[in-house]
Design a protein around this motif. Structure first.
Motif, mmCIF file in Angstrom:
data_model
loop_
_atom_site.group_PDB
_atom_site.id
_atom_site.type_symbol
_atom_site.label_atom_id
_atom_site.label_comp_id
_atom_site.label_asym_id
_atom_site.label_seq_id
_atom_site.Cartn_x
_atom_site.Cartn_y
_atom_site.Cartn_z
ATOM 1 N N LEU A 1 -5.809 8.426 -8.327
ATOM 2 C CA LEU A 1 -7.622 8.305 -7.996
ATOM 3 C C LEU A 1 -8.107 8.767 -7.370
ATOM 4 O O LEU A 1 -9.065 9.531 -6.974
ATOM 5 C CB LEU A 1 -7.763 7.183 -8.559
ATOM 6 N N VAL A 2 -7.394 7.905 -5.635
ATOM 7 C CA VAL A 2 -7.755 8.661 -4.397
ATOM 8 C C VAL A 2 -7.911 9.552 -4.296
ATOM 9 O O VAL A 2 -8.520 10.591 -3.551
ATOM 10 C CB VAL A 2 -6.765 7.619 -3.491
ATOM 11 N N GLY A 3 -6.277 10.007 -4.600
ATOM 12 C CA GLY A 3 -5.777 11.020 -4.812
ATOM 13 C C GLY A 3 -6.554 12.812 -4.463
ATOM 14 O O GLY A 3 -7.215 13.850 -4.228
ATOM 15 N N ILE A 4 -6.865 12.333 -6.053
ATOM 16 C CA ILE A 4 -8.173 13.332 -6.941
ATOM 17 C C ILE A 4 -9.979 12.833 -5.842
ATOM 18 O O ILE A 4 -10.337 14.275 -5.927
ATOM 19 C CB ILE A 4 -7.757 12.666 -8.083
ATOM 20 N N HIS A 5 -10.333 12.137 -6.106
ATOM 21 C CA HIS A 5 -11.313 12.176 -5.635
ATOM 22 C C HIS A 5 -11.331 12.916 -3.999
ATOM 23 O O HIS A 5 -12.646 13.013 -3.767
ATOM 24 C CB HIS A 5 -11.880 10.358 -4.938
ATOM 25 N N THR A 6 -9.995 12.675 -3.258
ATOM 26 C CA THR A 6 -10.595 13.453 -1.887
ATOM 27 C C THR A 6 -10.528 14.603 -2.094
ATOM 28 O O THR A 6 -10.855 15.366 -0.925
ATOM 29 C CB THR A 6 -9.012 13.084 -1.405
ATOM 30 N N GLU A 7 -9.197 15.304 -3.322
ATOM 31 C CA GLU A 7 -9.480 16.949 -3.606
ATOM 32 C C GLU A 7 -11.251 17.116 -3.866
ATOM 33 O O GLU A 7 -11.713 17.632 -3.243
ATOM 34 C CB GLU A 7 -8.792 17.488 -4.056
ATOM 35 N N GLU A 8 -11.498 16.161 -4.413
ATOM 36 C CA GLU A 8 -13.163 16.962 -4.379
ATOM 37 C C GLU A 8 -14.199 16.867 -4.249
ATOM 38 O O GLU A 8 -14.654 17.302 -4.333
ATOM 39 C CB GLU A 8 -13.211 16.118 -6.196
ATOM 40 N N ARG A 9 -13.521 15.679 -3.130
ATOM 41 C CA ARG A 9 -14.594 15.774 -1.909
ATOM 42 C C ARG A 9 -14.729 17.093 -1.174
ATOM 43 O O ARG A 9 -15.760 17.668 -0.536
ATOM 44 C CB ARG A 9 -14.573 14.037 -1.652
ATOM 45 N N HIS A 10 -13.838 17.316 -0.432
ATOM 46 C CA HIS A 10 -13.498 18.071 0.266
ATOM 47 C C HIS A 10 -13.372 19.240 -0.475
ATOM 48 O O HIS A 10 -13.212 20.271 0.456
ATOM 49 C CB HIS A 10 -12.448 17.845 0.625
ATOM 50 N N MET A 11 -13.787 19.942 -1.957
ATOM 51 C CA MET A 11 -13.566 20.955 -2.420
ATOM 52 C C MET A 11 -12.365 21.446 -1.859
ATOM 53 O O MET A 11 -12.366 22.771 -1.785
ATOM 54 C CB MET A 11 -14.625 22.089 -2.331
ATOM 55 N N ILE B 1 7.939 -17.130 -19.427
ATOM 56 C CA ILE B 1 7.239 -17.611 -18.040
ATOM 57 C C ILE B 1 7.986 -16.186 -17.287
ATOM 58 O O ILE B 1 7.441 -15.200 -16.590
ATOM 59 C CB ILE B 1 7.624 -18.250 -17.648
ATOM 60 N N PHE B 2 9.219 -16.268 -17.610
ATOM 61 C CA PHE B 2 10.253 -15.209 -16.740
ATOM 62 C C PHE B 2 9.068 -13.644 -17.746
ATOM 63 O O PHE B 2 8.903 -12.445 -17.057
ATOM 64 C CB PHE B 2 11.268 -14.709 -16.852
ATOM 65 N N MET B 3 9.232 -13.709 -18.762
ATOM 66 C CA MET B 3 8.587 -12.909 -19.463
ATOM 67 C C MET B 3 7.320 -11.843 -18.976
ATOM 68 O O MET B 3 6.784 -11.078 -18.899
ATOM 69 C CB MET B 3 9.246 -12.260 -21.071
ATOM 70 N N LEU B 4 6.246 -13.512 -18.952
ATOM 71 C CA LEU B 4 5.139 -12.900 -18.624
ATOM 72 C C LEU B 4 4.949 -12.708 -17.105
ATOM 73 O O LEU B 4 3.930 -12.342 -16.677
ATOM 74 C CB LEU B 4 4.104 -14.700 -18.000
ATOM 75 N N LEU B 5 6.255 -13.122 -16.266
ATOM 76 C CA LEU B 5 5.728 -12.125 -14.871
ATOM 77 C C LEU B 5 6.795 -10.808 -14.484
ATOM 78 O O LEU B 5 5.637 -9.934 -14.359
ATOM 79 C CB LEU B 5 6.548 -12.967 -14.135
ATOM 80 N N LEU B 6 7.748 -10.568 -15.757
ATOM 81 C CA LEU B 6 7.747 -9.754 -15.286
ATOM 82 C C LEU B 6 6.752 -8.311 -16.135
ATOM 83 O O LEU B 6 6.395 -7.308 -15.645
ATOM 84 C CB LEU B 6 8.980 -9.497 -16.337
ATOM 85 N N ALA B 7 5.640 -8.576 -17.313
ATOM 86 C CA ALA B 7 4.797 -8.187 -17.476
ATOM 87 C C ALA B 7 3.798 -7.863 -16.712
ATOM 88 O O ALA B 7 3.011 -6.976 -16.122
ATOM 89 C CB ALA B 7 4.614 -8.913 -19.145
ATOM 90 N N VAL B 8 4.051 -8.573 -15.911
ATOM 91 C CA VAL B 8 2.542 -8.822 -14.876
ATOM 92 C C VAL B 8 2.851 -7.805 -14.256
ATOM 93 O O VAL B 8 1.677 -6.768 -13.533
ATOM 94 C CB VAL B 8 1.921 -10.382 -14.240
ATOM 95 N N PHE B 9 4.152 -7.826 -13.425
ATOM 96 C CA PHE B 9 4.339 -7.459 -12.584
ATOM 97 C C PHE B 9 4.782 -5.359 -12.794
ATOM 98 O O PHE B 9 3.747 -4.966 -11.882
ATOM 99 C CB PHE B 9 5.741 -7.821 -12.153
ATOM 100 N N LEU B 10 5.002 -5.492 -13.552
ATOM 101 C CA LEU B 10 5.012 -3.889 -14.123
ATOM 102 C C LEU B 10 3.626 -3.083 -13.963
ATOM 103 O O LEU B 10 2.931 -2.090 -14.170
ATOM 104 C CB LEU B 10 5.313 -3.965 -15.295
ATOM 105 N N THR B 11 2.744 -4.231 -15.076
ATOM 106 C CA THR B 11 1.502 -4.114 -15.366
ATOM 107 C C THR B 11 0.943 -3.470 -13.863
ATOM 108 O O THR B 11 -0.087 -2.662 -13.656
ATOM 109 C CB THR B 11 0.555 -5.021 -15.662
ATOM 110 N N GLY B 12 0.945 -4.275 -12.712
ATOM 111 C CA GLY B 12 0.347 -4.457 -11.309
ATOM 112 C C GLY B 12 1.042 -2.843 -10.846
ATOM 113 O O GLY B 12 0.287 -1.854 -10.143
ATOM 114 N N GLY B 13 2.324 -2.673 -10.881
ATOM 115 C CA GLY B 13 2.678 -1.081 -10.043
ATOM 116 C C GLY B 13 1.938 -0.360 -11.696
ATOM 117 O O GLY B 13 1.865 0.916 -10.647
ATOM 118 N N ALA B 14 2.133 -0.617 -12.575
ATOM 119 C CA ALA B 14 1.074 0.839 -13.756
ATOM 120 C C ALA B 14 -0.082 0.823 -12.917
ATOM 121 O O ALA B 14 -0.863 1.940 -12.642
ATOM 122 C CB ALA B 14 1.293 1.104 -14.851
ATOM 123 N N LEU B 15 -1.047 -0.314 -12.324
ATOM 124 C CA LEU B 15 -2.298 0.397 -12.158
ATOM 125 C C LEU B 15 -2.883 0.926 -10.569
ATOM 126 O O LEU B 15 -3.126 0.910 -10.254
ATOM 127 C CB LEU B 15 -3.354 -1.461 -11.913
#
Length: 74
Positions: A26-36, A5-19
């Protein structure tokens, strides 16, 4: 059982951080592209952080580094 259970929670936590980091970029790139605005200074902390993370810099052009296009044949 508790270690699984601990390993599963750690995997979920790390996946959430990476996401979260991916969505932040992604937000930063889209903001730059939108405003050129990639050729100027960053408008917000999100775009400044995205540029720093991706290694994007803005360089001032001088007369020595400007490419002369007159006289070139295509």
């Amino acid at each position: 059982m508790t270690s699984a259970i601990f390993m599963l929670l750690l995997a979920v936590f790390l996946t959430g951080g990476a996401l979260g980091v991916f969505l932040f970029l992604l937000v930063g790139i889209h903001t730059e592209e939108r405003h050129m605005s990639l050729t100027g200074t960053a408008n917000s902390r999100t775009t400044a952080s995205t540029r720093r993370f991706l290694g994007v810099t803005v360089r001032c052009q001088t007369s020595q580094t400007t490419r002369q296009t007159t006289g070139l044949k295509r």
